[in-house]
Design a protein around this motif. Sequence first.
Motif, mmCIF file in Angstrom:
data_model
loop_
_atom_site.group_PDB
_atom_site.id
_atom_site.type_symbol
_atom_site.label_atom_id
_atom_site.label_comp_id
_atom_site.label_asym_id
_atom_site.label_seq_id
_atom_site.Cartn_x
_atom_site.Cartn_y
_atom_site.Cartn_z
ATOM 1 N N ASP A 34 50.231 35.919 82.418
ATOM 2 C CA ASP A 34 48.655 36.609 82.611
ATOM 3 C C ASP A 34 48.116 37.195 83.924
ATOM 4 O OD1 ASP A 34 46.138 37.930 82.125
ATOM 5 O OD2 ASP A 34 45.328 36.300 81.236
ATOM 6 N N THR A 35 48.829 38.637 83.787
ATOM 7 C CA THR A 35 48.058 38.993 85.285
ATOM 8 C C THR A 35 46.844 39.310 85.309
ATOM 9 O OG1 THR A 35 49.136 41.074 84.497
ATOM 10 C CG2 THR A 35 50.441 39.643 85.617
ATOM 11 N N GLY A 36 46.173 40.071 84.184
ATOM 12 C CA GLY A 36 44.926 40.521 84.321
ATOM 13 C C GLY A 36 43.877 38.712 84.809
ATOM 14 N N ALA A 37 44.428 37.937 84.292
ATOM 15 C CA ALA A 37 43.752 36.809 85.109
ATOM 16 C C ALA A 37 43.725 36.648 86.333
ATOM 17 C CB ALA A 37 44.342 35.183 84.274
ATOM 18 N N ILE A 38 44.934 37.505 87.143
ATOM 19 C CA ILE A 38 44.751 37.176 88.585
ATOM 20 C C ILE A 38 44.191 37.871 89.225
ATOM 21 C CG2 ILE A 38 46.647 37.416 90.332
ATOM 22 C CD1 ILE A 38 49.183 36.921 88.609
ATOM 23 N N TYR A 39 43.920 38.361 89.008
ATOM 24 C CA TYR A 39 42.522 40.376 88.621
ATOM 25 C C TYR A 39 41.646 39.840 88.954
ATOM 26 C CZ TYR A 39 46.565 44.199 89.909
ATOM 27 O OH TYR A 39 47.451 44.162 90.155
ATOM 28 N N ARG A 40 41.847 39.164 87.999
ATOM 29 C CA ARG A 40 40.005 38.647 87.360
ATOM 30 C C ARG A 40 39.249 38.078 88.787
ATOM 31 N NH1 ARG A 40 37.751 39.319 82.119
ATOM 32 N NH2 ARG A 40 39.206 40.802 80.695
ATOM 33 N N THR A 41 40.308 36.542 88.944
ATOM 34 C CA THR A 41 40.274 35.481 90.082
ATOM 35 C C THR A 41 39.889 37.029 91.243
ATOM 36 O OG1 THR A 41 41.650 34.652 88.834
ATOM 37 C CG2 THR A 41 41.086 33.580 91.169
ATOM 38 N N VAL A 42 40.606 37.460 91.457
ATOM 39 C CA VAL A 42 40.164 38.013 92.898
ATOM 40 C C VAL A 42 38.671 39.497 92.679
ATOM 41 C CG1 VAL A 42 41.305 39.565 94.295
ATOM 42 C CG2 VAL A 42 42.891 38.662 92.949
ATOM 43 N N ALA A 43 38.291 39.996 91.558
ATOM 44 C CA ALA A 43 37.569 40.030 91.495
ATOM 45 C C ALA A 43 36.088 39.141 91.373
ATOM 46 C CB ALA A 43 37.026 41.112 90.239
ATOM 47 N N LEU A 44 36.412 38.494 90.786
ATOM 48 C CA LEU A 44 35.333 36.750 90.822
ATOM 49 C C LEU A 44 35.267 36.662 91.695
ATOM 50 C CD1 LEU A 44 33.381 35.056 89.114
ATOM 51 C CD2 LEU A 44 35.442 33.359 89.211
ATOM 52 N N TYR A 45 35.638 36.579 93.645
ATOM 53 C CA TYR A 45 35.250 36.354 94.814
ATOM 54 C C TYR A 45 34.472 37.150 95.085
ATOM 55 C CZ TYR A 45 35.785 34.785 99.058
ATOM 56 O OH TYR A 45 35.636 34.601 100.749
ATOM 57 N N PRO A 68 44.134 33.105 95.236
ATOM 58 C CA PRO A 68 44.334 33.523 93.577
ATOM 59 C C PRO A 68 45.984 32.557 93.652
ATOM 60 C CG PRO A 68 45.268 35.327 94.409
ATOM 61 C CD PRO A 68 44.562 34.259 95.552
ATOM 62 N N GLU A 69 45.227 30.711 92.948
ATOM 63 C CA GLU A 69 46.625 30.266 92.508
ATOM 64 C C GLU A 69 46.757 29.978 90.290
ATOM 65 O OE1 GLU A 69 47.692 26.388 95.046
ATOM 66 O OE2 GLU A 69 45.820 27.306 95.537
ATOM 67 N N LEU A 70 47.968 29.767 89.864
ATOM 68 C CA LEU A 70 47.598 29.645 88.586
ATOM 69 C C LEU A 70 48.848 28.122 88.922
ATOM 70 C CD1 LEU A 70 49.332 32.861 89.002
ATOM 71 C CD2 LEU A 70 50.116 32.161 86.338
ATOM 72 N N PHE A 71 48.265 27.018 87.722
ATOM 73 C CA PHE A 71 49.315 26.181 87.316
ATOM 74 C C PHE A 71 48.844 26.149 85.933
ATOM 75 C CE2 PHE A 71 45.863 23.225 86.272
ATOM 76 C CZ PHE A 71 44.615 23.633 86.719
ATOM 77 N N TYR A 72 49.960 25.713 85.547
ATOM 78 C CA TYR A 72 50.014 25.492 83.748
ATOM 79 C C TYR A 72 49.503 23.773 83.802
ATOM 80 C CZ TYR A 72 52.050 29.747 84.046
ATOM 81 O OH TYR A 72 52.069 30.899 83.783
ATOM 82 N N GLY A 73 48.150 23.527 82.589
ATOM 83 C CA GLY A 73 47.435 22.819 82.069
ATOM 84 C C GLY A 73 48.695 22.299 81.003
ATOM 85 N N GLU A 74 47.828 20.798 80.889
ATOM 86 C CA GLU A 74 49.097 20.319 79.923
ATOM 87 C C GLU A 74 49.237 20.191 78.554
ATOM 88 O OE1 GLU A 74 47.945 15.727 79.852
ATOM 89 O OE2 GLU A 74 48.077 15.432 81.936
ATOM 90 N N ASP A 75 48.589 21.264 78.129
ATOM 91 C CA ASP A 75 48.094 22.375 77.134
ATOM 92 C C ASP A 75 49.440 23.036 77.448
ATOM 93 O OD1 ASP A 75 47.425 23.672 79.158
ATOM 94 O OD2 ASP A 75 44.589 23.288 78.440
ATOM 95 N N GLY A 76 49.809 23.557 78.597
ATOM 96 C CA GLY A 76 50.730 24.577 79.022
ATOM 97 C C GLY A 76 49.877 25.890 78.467
ATOM 98 N N LEU A 77 48.114 26.014 78.961
ATOM 99 C CA LEU A 77 47.708 27.267 79.145
ATOM 100 C C LEU A 77 48.397 27.181 80.418
ATOM 101 C CD1 LEU A 77 45.336 27.031 76.602
ATOM 102 C CD2 LEU A 77 47.324 27.950 76.542
ATOM 103 N N GLN A 78 47.824 28.905 81.153
ATOM 104 C CA GLN A 78 47.653 29.520 82.377
ATOM 105 C C GLN A 78 46.194 29.210 82.451
ATOM 106 O OE1 GLN A 78 48.961 33.471 82.614
ATOM 107 N NE2 GLN A 78 47.134 33.912 84.503
ATOM 108 N N HIS A 79 45.893 28.050 84.026
ATOM 109 C CA HIS A 79 44.437 28.244 84.211
ATOM 110 C C HIS A 79 45.114 28.589 85.544
ATOM 111 C CE1 HIS A 79 43.054 24.607 82.269
ATOM 112 N NE2 HIS A 79 44.317 24.533 81.643
ATOM 113 N N MET A 80 43.760 29.243 86.377
ATOM 114 C CA MET A 80 43.380 29.619 87.004
ATOM 115 C C MET A 80 42.804 29.166 88.277
ATOM 116 S SD MET A 80 45.169 32.173 87.391
ATOM 117 C CE MET A 80 44.783 32.977 88.939
ATOM 118 N N LEU A 81 43.072 29.387 89.863
ATOM 119 C CA LEU A 81 42.046 28.414 90.663
ATOM 120 C C LEU A 81 41.698 29.784 91.856
ATOM 121 C CD1 LEU A 81 44.673 25.266 91.954
ATOM 122 C CD2 LEU A 81 42.516 25.472 90.247
ATOM 123 N N LEU A 82 40.464 29.477 92.250
ATOM 124 C CA LEU A 82 40.362 30.417 93.372
ATOM 125 C C LEU A 82 39.968 29.887 94.810
ATOM 126 C CD1 LEU A 82 38.921 33.513 94.874
ATOM 127 C CD2 LEU A 82 36.757 32.740 93.350
#
Length: 224
Positions: A34-45, A68-82
Amino acid sequence: MEKRISVAIDGPSGAGKSTLARKVAAELDFLYVDTGAIYRTVALYCYRAGIDRSDGEAIAARLPEIHPELFYGEDGLQHMLLNGEDVTEEIRQPELSLYTSAVSAIPAVRAFLLDLQRDLAKKHSVVMDGRDIGTVVLPQAEVKMFLTAAPEARAERRWKELREKGSAVPYEEVLADVILRDENDKNRPIAPLRQAEDAVLVDTTNYDLEESLQLLLNAIRERM
Ligand code: DC
């Protein structure tokens, strides 16, 4: 080496891209990005730093501080790290949507995120959703879809989602936000939202989730 396949799914906000792209990825056993999540992470900062969303120079100057970094949780969902902090929930706050739309129009921000997105597609078979994936990020993608729906249908879906989360925001406000964001995303000079010439157009206005998913999967299987 096993061949990596890229499925690019672009379209305006609220067309059901993320829900559908996630399901398509699960079905094909590809990584969902989900690339929108990556843009949102930069915007959040930038938002937290109190920078005006129209101040492109100030935002560009802060980019070296943003990781910004992506990781995938045990739930398989994309998480965002800032910068190491999990901001997966926080980037969904509605106030951030228009702010992100403005930040994402800054050329330096788009250039900053290009390699991160391309590297993911080099390492994995992906279903990547965004605005410019088929046109700019992965122009060589094997499959390109452009997913859309009437603004009223998209606003209604978003409004229902927000209501389920306990928000009392009026429908008219959500619709105005959808229309404004479409305008911003379509009319920006760099990487505007538009359908790639070789993308398949899927309009989900009159289809529910399951029907839309079947439409997408059929179109993808035809092309793969
Ligand atoms: O998909 P979303 O609503 O989470 O995206 C938030 C904003 O980010 C959206 O207004 C446009 C921008 N965006 C973009 O410019 N390019 C992308 N590939 C993904 C999102």
